[in-house]
Motif scaffolding. Structure first.
Motif, PDB file in Angstrom:
ATOM      1  N   VAL A   1      22.473   8.944  -4.197  1.00  0.00           N
ATOM      2  CA  VAL A   1      23.368   9.695  -3.318  1.00  0.00           C
ATOM      3  C   VAL A   1      24.133   8.753  -2.392  1.00  0.00           C
ATOM      4  O   VAL A   1      25.319   8.959  -2.101  1.00  0.00           O
ATOM      5  CB  VAL A   1      22.551  10.717  -2.485  1.00  0.00           C
ATOM      6  CG1 VAL A   1      23.457  11.427  -1.485  1.00  0.00           C
ATOM      7  CG2 VAL A   1      21.865  11.720  -3.403  1.00  0.00           C
ATOM      8  N   ALA A   2      23.462   7.689  -1.945  1.00  0.00           N
ATOM      9  CA  ALA A   2      24.069   6.796  -0.950  1.00  0.00           C
ATOM     10  C   ALA A   2      24.683   5.535  -1.545  1.00  0.00           C
ATOM     11  O   ALA A   2      25.556   4.917  -0.919  1.00  0.00           O
ATOM     12  CB  ALA A   2      23.018   6.400   0.091  1.00  0.00           C
ATOM     13  N   VAL A   3      24.244   5.133  -2.750  1.00  0.00           N
ATOM     14  CA  VAL A   3      24.657   3.824  -3.261  1.00  0.00           C
ATOM     15  C   VAL A   3      26.164   3.691  -3.487  1.00  0.00           C
ATOM     16  O   VAL A   3      26.699   2.584  -3.328  1.00  0.00           O
ATOM     17  CB  VAL A   3      23.874   3.482  -4.555  1.00  0.00           C
ATOM     18  CG1 VAL A   3      24.372   4.271  -5.760  1.00  0.00           C
ATOM     19  CG2 VAL A   3      23.943   1.987  -4.831  1.00  0.00           C
ATOM     20  N   PRO A   4      26.925   4.763  -3.822  1.00  0.00           N
ATOM     21  CA  PRO A   4      28.378   4.572  -3.984  1.00  0.00           C
ATOM     22  C   PRO A   4      29.061   4.049  -2.726  1.00  0.00           C
ATOM     23  O   PRO A   4      30.066   3.334  -2.810  1.00  0.00           O
ATOM     24  CB  PRO A   4      28.876   5.981  -4.338  1.00  0.00           C
ATOM     25  CG  PRO A   4      27.697   6.652  -4.952  1.00  0.00           C
ATOM     26  CD  PRO A   4      26.511   6.129  -4.191  1.00  0.00           C
ATOM     27  N   PHE A   5      28.497   4.354  -1.552  1.00  0.00           N
ATOM     28  CA  PHE A   5      29.108   3.903  -0.297  1.00  0.00           C
ATOM     29  C   PHE A   5      28.792   2.438   0.000  1.00  0.00           C
ATOM     30  O   PHE A   5      29.416   1.836   0.877  1.00  0.00           O
ATOM     31  CB  PHE A   5      28.613   4.780   0.857  1.00  0.00           C
ATOM     32  CG  PHE A   5      28.927   6.239   0.680  1.00  0.00           C
ATOM     33  CD1 PHE A   5      30.206   6.724   0.933  1.00  0.00           C
ATOM     34  CD2 PHE A   5      27.960   7.122   0.240  1.00  0.00           C
ATOM     35  CE1 PHE A   5      30.504   8.073   0.764  1.00  0.00           C
ATOM     36  CE2 PHE A   5      28.243   8.462   0.067  1.00  0.00           C
ATOM     37  CZ  PHE A   5      29.520   8.948   0.320  1.00  0.00           C
ATOM     38  N   ALA A   6      27.781   1.885  -0.712  1.00  0.00           N
ATOM     39  CA  ALA A   6      27.382   0.503  -0.446  1.00  0.00           C
ATOM     40  C   ALA A   6      27.698  -0.435  -1.605  1.00  0.00           C
ATOM     41  O   ALA A   6      27.506  -1.649  -1.486  1.00  0.00           O
ATOM     42  CB  ALA A   6      25.873   0.449  -0.155  1.00  0.00           C
ATOM     43  N   TRP A   7      28.165   0.119  -2.718  1.00  0.00           N
ATOM     44  CA  TRP A   7      28.374  -0.710  -3.920  1.00  0.00           C
ATOM     45  C   TRP A   7      29.448  -1.762  -3.672  1.00  0.00           C
ATOM     46  O   TRP A   7      30.473  -1.496  -3.071  1.00  0.00           O
ATOM     47  CB  TRP A   7      28.771   0.171  -5.093  1.00  0.00           C
ATOM     48  CG  TRP A   7      28.640  -0.536  -6.411  1.00  0.00           C
ATOM     49  CD1 TRP A   7      29.572  -1.299  -7.035  1.00  0.00           C
ATOM     50  CD2 TRP A   7      27.476  -0.566  -7.236  1.00  0.00           C
ATOM     51  NE1 TRP A   7      29.083  -1.796  -8.211  1.00  0.00           N
ATOM     52  CE2 TRP A   7      27.784  -1.365  -8.368  1.00  0.00           C
ATOM     53  CE3 TRP A   7      26.210  -0.001  -7.146  1.00  0.00           C
ATOM     54  CZ2 TRP A   7      26.883  -1.601  -9.392  1.00  0.00           C
ATOM     55  CZ3 TRP A   7      25.304  -0.227  -8.158  1.00  0.00           C
ATOM     56  CH2 TRP A   7      25.638  -1.022  -9.267  1.00  0.00           C
ATOM     57  N   THR A   8      29.184  -2.969  -4.172  1.00  0.00           N
ATOM     58  CA  THR A   8      30.142  -4.053  -4.020  1.00  0.00           C
ATOM     59  C   THR A   8      30.043  -4.986  -5.221  1.00  0.00           C
ATOM     60  O   THR A   8      29.005  -5.014  -5.901  1.00  0.00           O
ATOM     61  CB  THR A   8      29.870  -4.847  -2.727  1.00  0.00           C
ATOM     62  OG1 THR A   8      30.912  -5.806  -2.535  1.00  0.00           O
ATOM     63  CG2 THR A   8      28.533  -5.569  -2.792  1.00  0.00           C
ATOM     64  N   ALA A   9      31.096  -5.715  -5.483  1.00  0.00           N
ATOM     65  CA  ALA A   9      31.069  -6.706  -6.563  1.00  0.00           C
ATOM     66  C   ALA A   9      30.275  -7.920  -6.103  1.00  0.00           C
ATOM     67  O   ALA A   9      30.492  -8.434  -5.002  1.00  0.00           O
ATOM     68  CB  ALA A   9      32.499  -7.106  -6.939  1.00  0.00           C
ATOM     69  N   LEU A  10      29.368  -8.376  -6.957  1.00  0.00           N
ATOM     70  CA  LEU A  10      28.528  -9.518  -6.599  1.00  0.00           C
ATOM     71  C   LEU A  10      29.244 -10.822  -6.963  1.00  0.00           C
ATOM     72  O   LEU A  10      30.012 -10.862  -7.936  1.00  0.00           O
ATOM     73  CB  LEU A  10      27.182  -9.423  -7.310  1.00  0.00           C
ATOM     74  CG  LEU A  10      26.338  -8.198  -6.937  1.00  0.00           C
ATOM     75  CD1 LEU A  10      25.005  -8.216  -7.665  1.00  0.00           C
ATOM     76  CD2 LEU A  10      26.108  -8.136  -5.434  1.00  0.00           C
ATOM     77  N   PRO A  11      28.969 -11.886  -6.206  1.00  0.00           N
ATOM     78  CA  PRO A  11      29.713 -13.151  -6.397  1.00  0.00           C
ATOM     79  C   PRO A  11      29.554 -13.757  -7.782  1.00  0.00           C
ATOM     80  O   PRO A  11      30.491 -14.388  -8.287  1.00  0.00           O
ATOM     81  CB  PRO A  11      29.105 -14.074  -5.327  1.00  0.00           C
ATOM     82  CG  PRO A  11      28.464 -13.170  -4.335  1.00  0.00           C
ATOM     83  CD  PRO A  11      28.036 -11.958  -5.082  1.00  0.00           C
TER      84      PRO A  11
END
Length: 325
Positions: A223-233
């Motif tokens: 439920v919350a992960v879409p707001f924290a997802w980011t591309a990793l280096p």
């Protein structure tokens, strides 16, 4: 006039006695081998959990916490399903207490969030020592909430464990900060998780509990992960996340196998080997060595916690699971 038994009867009785002794000796040897295997599996399990915590601490350098928690549970849920569903079929899904299963999964997810936050700010060994006071908190909950009788010995162990925690935290000292309170949140959520686990263990299959724990955590975190997802280096961070998921999953499976081979009262003290593995991981990866006061606090927690956990499983005959991320 009585007659003594013949040589044939004596030989048969001697052979039967020898056979009985050999059977008993074989049984004892088999039981000893099972117990040793259980101890070995527990030590491997806590080594996995210490590796998971070490990788978790390192991951917080680049991976958002919610993203790391989600990946850790998603990996466990998918791996557990792929392994257990073909073996047990729909029996794996049967539970008499779906609400308690959901609550148990939510409590463990809360523990994981506290663990990820704690590991961002705290050294590994100190963190591990503090979260391993959970069995002592269970004693406190049993006395205050469940109205159970607690012996003077248990209260002494609880006091010793909390004094050890204060020695590590050193409130009022220069090294004290708000971040050291985070593992106490983990301890509280994990203690309730353990209490609920002991209740469910009376009627539920441990593999079913493990299955639902993974999926409840995954669904709630989704439920919350879409707001924290980011591309990793780089791909190395994805590999680290896979290592976290793998270690958490394998550690739990080893723990289940261990408790199938030996009594929980025998295995529980060995859970505190996780402190040693955490110290090793902290030294190898982060070059951190606990100071003298921290070592004293860790020793107090290990002794009091292991004794308290041993008494808990001895009296209630249920396993205590280690607190991990």
């Amino acid at each position: 006039m009585s007659q003594s038994p013949g040589p044939g009867i004596d030989s048969a009785a001697t052979a039967a006695l020898a056979q009985a002794r050999a059977t008993a000796q074989t049984r004892r040897r088999t039981e000893s081998e099972r117990i040793l295997a259980g101890i070995g599996l527990v030590i491997l399990a806590v080594a996995c959990f210490a590796t998971l915590d070490t990788a978790t601490k390192y991951s917080t350098l680049a991976v958002p916490i919610l993203m790391g928690v989600w990946f850790r549970y998603a990996f466990q849920a998918i791996a557990t399903t792929l392994v257990l569903l073909p073996l047990r079929g729909t029996a794996l899904l049967r539970t008499q207490h779906p609400r308690y299963q959901a609550l148990r999964g939510a409590l463990l997810l809360g523990s994981s969030l506290f663990a990820f936050l704690s590991l961002r700010y705290m050294p590994l060994a100190e963190f591990t020592s503090i979260v391993l006071i959970a069995p002592l908190v269970i004693t406190l909950l049993a006395a205050t909430t469940l109205k159970e009788q607690v012996s003077p010995l248990r209260w002494t162990l609880v006091a010793g464990g909390f004094i050890g925690t204060l020695v590590i935290l050193r409130p009022g000292g220069g090294s004290f900060s708000w971040a050291v309170l985070l593992p106490l949140g983990l301890v509280l959520t994990n203690a309730w998780f353990q209490v609920l686990t002991s209740k469910l263990a009376q009627t539920e299959n441990p593999l079913t509990m493990h299955f639902y724990t993974g999926w409840v955590g995954t669904l709630l975190a989704s439920v919350a992960v879409p707001f924290a997802w980011t591309a990793l280096p780089s791909w190395e961070w994805w590999a680290l996340l896979c290592l976290m998921g793998f270690m958490g999953t394998v550690g739990h499976f080893m723990l289940i196998l261990a408790y199938q081979r030996a009594p929980a009262s025998t295995l529980t003290p060995y859970l505190y080997a996780q402190i040693a593995f955490a110290m090793l991981g902290g030294w190898l990866i982060f070059s951190h060595v606990p100071d003298r006061f921290s070592l004293i606090g860790m020793a107090m927690i290990a002794v009091c916690g292991a004794a308290g956990a041993w008494l808990t499983v001895r009296e209630r005959r249920v396993p205590i699971e280690p607190a991990e991320s």
